[in-house]
Scaffold this active site. Structure first.
Site, PDB file in Angstrom:
ATOM      1  N   ARG A 181     -45.505  62.424 -23.320  1.00 56.11           N
ATOM      2  CA  ARG A 181     -44.228  63.214 -24.309  1.00 56.11           C
ATOM      3  C   ARG A 181     -45.077  64.204 -25.138  1.00 56.11           C
ATOM      4  O   ARG A 181     -44.431  65.227 -25.508  1.00 56.11           O
ATOM      5  CB  ARG A 181     -43.502  62.136 -25.186  1.00 56.11           C
ATOM      6  CG  ARG A 181     -42.584  61.196 -24.300  1.00 56.11           C
ATOM      7  CD  ARG A 181     -42.021  60.117 -24.702  1.00 56.11           C
ATOM      8  NE  ARG A 181     -41.260  59.226 -24.012  1.00 56.11           N
ATOM      9  CZ  ARG A 181     -41.006  58.052 -24.162  1.00 56.11           C
ATOM     10  NH1 ARG A 181     -41.823  57.468 -25.016  1.00 56.11           N
ATOM     11  NH2 ARG A 181     -40.677  57.428 -23.111  1.00 56.11           N
TER      12      ARG A 181
ATOM     13  N   PHE B 106     -33.543  62.023 -16.093  1.00 56.68           N
ATOM     14  CA  PHE B 106     -33.588  60.623 -16.172  1.00 56.68           C
ATOM     15  C   PHE B 106     -34.107  60.389 -17.456  1.00 56.68           C
ATOM     16  O   PHE B 106     -35.140  59.670 -17.724  1.00 56.68           O
ATOM     17  CB  PHE B 106     -34.786  60.092 -15.117  1.00 56.68           C
ATOM     18  CG  PHE B 106     -34.397  60.666 -13.610  1.00 56.68           C
ATOM     19  CD1 PHE B 106     -33.656  59.957 -12.850  1.00 56.68           C
ATOM     20  CD2 PHE B 106     -34.930  61.779 -13.150  1.00 56.68           C
ATOM     21  CE1 PHE B 106     -33.390  60.265 -11.559  1.00 56.68           C
ATOM     22  CE2 PHE B 106     -34.863  62.246 -11.968  1.00 56.68           C
ATOM     23  CZ  PHE B 106     -33.975  61.538 -10.978  1.00 56.68           C
TER      24      PHE B 106
ATOM     25  N   ASP C  85     -28.995  61.559 -17.726  1.00 53.62           N
ATOM     26  CA  ASP C  85     -29.335  60.217 -17.095  1.00 53.62           C
ATOM     27  C   ASP C  85     -27.883  59.597 -16.466  1.00 53.62           C
ATOM     28  O   ASP C  85     -26.721  59.896 -17.036  1.00 53.62           O
ATOM     29  CB  ASP C  85     -29.744  59.052 -18.190  1.00 53.62           C
ATOM     30  CG  ASP C  85     -30.378  57.849 -17.524  1.00 53.62           C
ATOM     31  OD1 ASP C  85     -31.544  57.806 -17.742  1.00 53.62           O
ATOM     32  OD2 ASP C  85     -29.514  56.985 -17.093  1.00 53.62           O
ATOM     33  N   SER C  86     -28.034  58.967 -15.312  1.00 52.35           N
ATOM     34  CA  SER C  86     -26.712  58.475 -14.661  1.00 52.35           C
ATOM     35  C   SER C  86     -26.062  57.155 -15.706  1.00 52.35           C
ATOM     36  O   SER C  86     -24.725  56.839 -15.365  1.00 52.35           O
ATOM     37  CB  SER C  86     -27.084  57.963 -13.363  1.00 52.35           C
ATOM     38  OG  SER C  86     -27.952  57.027 -13.291  1.00 52.35           O
TER      39      SER C  86
ATOM     40  N   ALA D  82     -24.184  62.446 -18.853  1.00 50.20           N
ATOM     41  CA  ALA D  82     -24.110  61.346 -18.074  1.00 50.20           C
ATOM     42  C   ALA D  82     -23.664  61.887 -16.677  1.00 50.20           C
ATOM     43  O   ALA D  82     -22.452  62.201 -16.645  1.00 50.20           O
ATOM     44  CB  ALA D  82     -23.150  60.209 -18.534  1.00 50.20           C
TER      45      ALA D  82
ATOM     46  N   ASP E 273     -38.406  62.286 -14.317  1.00 52.59           N
ATOM     47  CA  ASP E 273     -39.114  60.658 -14.542  1.00 52.59           C
ATOM     48  C   ASP E 273     -38.194  59.692 -13.721  1.00 52.59           C
ATOM     49  O   ASP E 273     -37.665  58.902 -14.630  1.00 52.59           O
ATOM     50  CB  ASP E 273     -39.443  60.645 -15.855  1.00 52.59           C
ATOM     51  CG  ASP E 273     -40.331  59.349 -16.206  1.00 52.59           C
ATOM     52  OD1 ASP E 273     -40.929  58.849 -15.146  1.00 52.59           O
ATOM     53  OD2 ASP E 273     -39.921  58.564 -17.319  1.00 52.59           O
TER      54      ASP E 273
ATOM     55  N   CYS F  78     -43.419  56.147 -11.016  1.00 53.81           N
ATOM     56  CA  CYS F  78     -44.070  55.217 -11.645  1.00 53.81           C
ATOM     57  C   CYS F  78     -43.943  53.869 -10.686  1.00 53.81           C
ATOM     58  O   CYS F  78     -43.945  52.826 -11.011  1.00 53.81           O
ATOM     59  CB  CYS F  78     -43.079  54.758 -12.765  1.00 53.81           C
ATOM     60  SG  CYS F  78     -41.313  54.450 -12.292  1.00 53.81           S
TER      61      CYS F  78
HETATM   62  N1  SAH Z   1     -38.132  59.124 -18.861  1.00 52.70           N
HETATM   63  C1  SAH Z   1     -37.541  57.788 -19.592  1.00 52.70           C
HETATM   64  C2  SAH Z   1     -37.419  56.594 -18.676  1.00 52.70           C
HETATM   65  C3  SAH Z   1     -37.061  56.980 -17.239  1.00 52.70           C
HETATM   66  S1  SAH Z   1     -36.244  55.344 -16.602  1.00 52.70           S
HETATM   67  C4  SAH Z   1     -38.018  57.663 -20.910  1.00 52.70           C
HETATM   68  O1  SAH Z   1     -39.183  58.567 -21.039  1.00 52.70           O
HETATM   69  O2  SAH Z   1     -37.999  56.840 -21.629  1.00 52.70           O
HETATM   70  C5  SAH Z   1     -35.275  55.833 -15.251  1.00 52.70           C
HETATM   71  C6  SAH Z   1     -34.046  56.223 -15.593  1.00 52.70           C
HETATM   72  O3  SAH Z   1     -33.536  56.869 -14.523  1.00 52.70           O
HETATM   73  C7  SAH Z   1     -33.091  55.150 -16.338  1.00 52.70           C
HETATM   74  O4  SAH Z   1     -32.493  55.175 -17.505  1.00 52.70           O
HETATM   75  C8  SAH Z   1     -31.855  55.292 -15.289  1.00 52.70           C
HETATM   76  O5  SAH Z   1     -30.616  54.773 -15.964  1.00 52.70           O
HETATM   77  C9  SAH Z   1     -31.836  56.666 -14.700  1.00 52.70           C
HETATM   78  N2  SAH Z   1     -31.263  56.752 -13.295  1.00 52.70           N
HETATM   79  C10 SAH Z   1     -31.604  56.142 -12.271  1.00 52.70           C
HETATM   80  N3  SAH Z   1     -30.950  56.884 -11.016  1.00 52.70           N
HETATM   81  C11 SAH Z   1     -30.523  57.981 -11.698  1.00 52.70           C
HETATM   82  C12 SAH Z   1     -29.660  58.893 -11.038  1.00 52.70           C
HETATM   83  N4  SAH Z   1     -29.540  59.014  -9.797  1.00 52.70           N
HETATM   84  N5  SAH Z   1     -29.551  60.175 -11.875  1.00 52.70           N
HETATM   85  C13 SAH Z   1     -29.773  59.989 -12.944  1.00 52.70           C
HETATM   86  N6  SAH Z   1     -30.522  59.081 -13.796  1.00 52.70           N
HETATM   87  C14 SAH Z   1     -30.607  57.996 -13.038  1.00 52.70           C
END
Ligand code: SAH
Length: 395
Positions: free
Chosen positions: A214, A230, A252-253, A279, A299, A339
């Site tokens: 970050r 994400f 984020d979803s 969302a 991510d 990850c």
């Molecule tokens: N980048 C974040 C961590 C990501 S964790 C940080 O720095 O803290 C992964 C995230 O992806 C989760 O919050 C989950 O809700 C989201 N996610 C999972 N599938 C998804 C999709 N198809 N579209 C958008 N978000 C999604």
């Protein structure tokens, strides 16, 4: 002393090189009493040499080594390990008034396989991934209190979803020490504030492992249009906003994640920040609205939780990155991560390579990223490495 596990001839080698797992296929027999899920046991070679002592488990990994020296696994043992871990975090300069968020125990990386402890201000969130750590949770909590009394006032245990469900240990998420204060907790990472949600949130409540990555986003975000895909609690977005990004969009979803992102942005930058949180499915958003962003962060969650899902995961990375390459503005910077422990650095790079090739754009690697030092990888346990990222310049 603990019951003994005797290995088949020739199966001692990996343990002599300090790899901390004993696989079920390596075991010849058990001696000195029955060994139940989570019990402590000693391991010996077929020739009778002591190899280690650890937690037993039903499954393909039958024992996780806690000590390669003869040791009693008691309060004192955990205190020593925690002290060692705390010393490292201090040496890494991670415990400061402007940074009270760090991983204190990273499983095998801290010679405590099956245990994770994340610290948010004065609260430690403890997570057991093995039955042995679950059974020892009370003395671990006691050891944490004793070694970290200057930092830790609450210990929340969160293992309902991390223990092997077949073990059926009836784990309950609860405070083992202290409790949530009436006021909502605020934790600080590199001077940025956020609400960690360890009771309802994912994992231990926040993704600490992206801290340094970050900070790198902050270096490149000034004056840019930034898309944080994400976003979960919006970690990357906060750094981009502090850098002076022209505009930041977080996607984020999960509605809950988006709400947390909004709260974290307003906690640091007020209601007027140049930020939007949406969302929406990341693939859809990127396809429909991904044009013109100068900096994109991808991510996603671990696409492969198991080795078997590796192939499908690589396709997922390829698909996602292809859309990003097609859309990012000329001269844009793409931060792309995986990850999934089951996907190697090489495989991930290959997936990104084929995505780039499909877009027909010129791409240069600016940085190769990984997990930070408080998520340390034990040299003898390469499986501990999971986070990999590429920072790419797309012309
Ligand atoms: N980048 C974040 C961590 C990501 S964790 C940080 O720095 O803290 C992964 C995230 O992806 C989760 O919050 C989950 O809700 C989201 N996610 C999972 N599938 C998804 C999709 N198809 N579209 C958008 N978000 C999604």
């Amino acid at each position: 002393m603990y019951p003994k596990i005797i290995l088949k001839p020739g199966k001692e080698e990996s343990l002599q090189r300090f790899h901390p797992w004993v696989f079920s296929g390596a075991i010849a027999k058990a001696e000195g009493g029955s060994i139940e899920e989570g019990d402590k046991a000693q391991v010996y070679s077929s020739k009778g040499d002591f190899l280690g002592v650890g937690h037993a488990q039903v499954g393909s990994i039958s024992l996780r080594i806690l000590s390669f020296e003869p040791a009693v696994i008691d309060l004192d043992f955990y205190r020593r390990r925690i002290r060692q871990a705390l010393q490292l975090r201090s040496r890494l300069n991670l415990i400061r008034p402007d940074n009270d968020t760090f991983r204190l125990i990273h499983g095998e990386g801290d010679f405590l396989p099956g245990l994770v402890v994340d610290v948010y201000g004065n609260t430690a969130v403890m997570q057991a991934h093995s039955p042995g750590m679950h059974l020892d949770r009370q003395i671990i909590a006691q050891a944490l209190q004793q070694e970290c009394s200057h930092i830790i006032k609450n210990i929340y245990y969160k293992s309902e979803n991390t223990l092997p469900f077949k073990a059926d240990l009836g784990a309950k998420d609860e405070y083992l020490y202290g409790k949530r204060s009436a006021k909502r907790a605020v934790a600080i990472e590199n001077g940025l504030k956020f609400y960690p949600d360890w009771t309802e949130g994912q994992k231990t409540g926040f993704f600490i492992d992206q801290r340094e990555n970050r900070a790198l986003v902050e270096r490149y975000a000034e004056g840019k249009k930034v898309l944080n895909m994400f976003c979960y609690t919006g970690g990357f977005s906060l750094y981009a906003l502090r850098a002076g990004a022209k505009e930041v969009v977080s996607v984020d979803s999960s509605e809950k994640a988006i709400e947390l992102t909004r709260q974290n942005v307003s906690l640091n930058f007020g209601k007027e920040a140049a930020h939007r949180a949406i969302a929406c499915d990341a693939f859809d958003y990127l396809r429909q609205n991904g044009k013109d962003f100068d900096l994109i962060i991808l991510d996603p969650p671990a696409f492969a939780k198991h080795r078997d899902a590796r192939h499908q995961a690589l396709q997922g990375y390829r698909k996602l990155n292809t859309i990003a390459f097609k859309n990012i503005a000329p001269g844009g910077i793409l931060f792309t991560f995986s990850c999934s422990q089951a996907v190697s650095r090489q495989d991930f790079r290959l997936a990104v390579f084929s995505a780039a090739a499909a877009s027909g754009r010129q791409v240069r690697i600016l940085h190769q990223l990984s997990q930070p030092a408080d998520h340390s990888v034990n040299l003898y346990h390469p499986e501990g490495e999971y986070l990999k990222g590429l920072v790419l310049y797309v012309e």
